[in-house]
Design an enzyme around this catalytic site. Structure first.
Site, PDB file in Angstrom:
ATOM      1  N   TYR A  95      51.926 -33.219  11.426  1.00 35.46           N
ATOM      2  CA  TYR A  95      52.939 -33.292  10.365  1.00 35.46           C
ATOM      3  C   TYR A  95      54.388 -33.251  10.856  1.00 35.46           C
ATOM      4  O   TYR A  95      55.232 -33.987  10.330  1.00 35.46           O
ATOM      5  CB  TYR A  95      52.665 -32.236   9.288  1.00 35.46           C
ATOM      6  CG  TYR A  95      51.591 -32.692   8.342  1.00 35.46           C
ATOM      7  CD1 TYR A  95      51.909 -33.385   7.184  1.00 35.46           C
ATOM      8  CD2 TYR A  95      50.245 -32.472   8.619  1.00 35.46           C
ATOM      9  CE1 TYR A  95      50.918 -33.842   6.318  1.00 35.46           C
ATOM     10  CE2 TYR A  95      49.247 -32.919   7.762  1.00 35.46           C
ATOM     11  CZ  TYR A  95      49.596 -33.604   6.616  1.00 35.46           C
ATOM     12  OH  TYR A  95      48.620 -34.055   5.763  1.00 35.46           O
ATOM     13  N   GLU A 137      44.185 -29.838   2.838  1.00 38.76           N
ATOM     14  CA  GLU A 137      43.300 -30.350   3.886  1.00 38.76           C
ATOM     15  C   GLU A 137      42.533 -29.226   4.569  1.00 38.76           C
ATOM     16  O   GLU A 137      41.366 -29.419   4.947  1.00 38.76           O
ATOM     17  CB  GLU A 137      44.109 -31.176   4.890  1.00 38.76           C
ATOM     18  CG  GLU A 137      44.579 -32.477   4.262  1.00 38.76           C
ATOM     19  CD  GLU A 137      45.633 -33.222   5.054  1.00 38.76           C
ATOM     20  OE1 GLU A 137      45.905 -32.854   6.226  1.00 38.76           O
ATOM     21  OE2 GLU A 137      46.202 -34.182   4.501  1.00 38.76           O
TER      22      GLU A 137
END
Length: 145
Positions: A95, A137
């Site tokens: 990320y 997630e």
């Protein structure tokens, strides 16, 4: 939790995202693959080249901006994307790479319209949005064990 000023700045960019979102995401993918070629295997390059993936990402960014006051509203969409991320083994450490390249792309495409204040707000907002994705997630990864 984002402060109200950051949220307002992000929301103020919605017209720009509507107009230039796909341009931003095309530059984003160029930057991501140039800076971090090791992540290319996580992407369907045909979808990148055809514009399908840049369009989908542009819509996801716009959706997040539109719902920055309450990201829970986008949970169903994020859960769907999260399933794909888990299948591709996207991890929390990916990320920051995305955030870095996204901010570079916003600045490159929007030029002077992307003031330091806007880039800073989007940096904070991206951190919040990324955390939302990561948490969802995490739950999907755990359910797969």
């Amino acid at each position: 939790m984002l402060d109200s000023q950051t949220k307002e700045i992000v929301k103020s960019t919605i017209p720009l995202l509507n107009q230039y979102g796909e341009d931003i995401t095309k530059v984003f993918y160029r930057e991501l693959f140039e800076r971090y070629p090791q992540v290319q295997g996580m992407f369907d390059m045909d979808n990148i080249k055809s514009g399908k993936q840049p369009k989908a990402l542009a819509m996801a960014i716009l959706n997040a901006a539109n719902n920055i006051d309450n990201l829970e509203k986008i949970r169903p969409c994020v859960k769907s994307v999260g399933k794909t991320h888990v299948r591709l083994n996207v991890l929390p450490e990916h990320y920051p790479l995305v955030g870095e390249c996204l901010l570079v792309a916003i600045k490159e495409v929007l030029k002077d319209a992307a003031s330091d204040e806007i880039i800073e707000a989007w940096g904070k907002a991206y951190g919040e949005i990324a955390g939302f994705y990561i948490n969802i997630e995490k739950g999907i990864y755990q359910a797969c064990k």
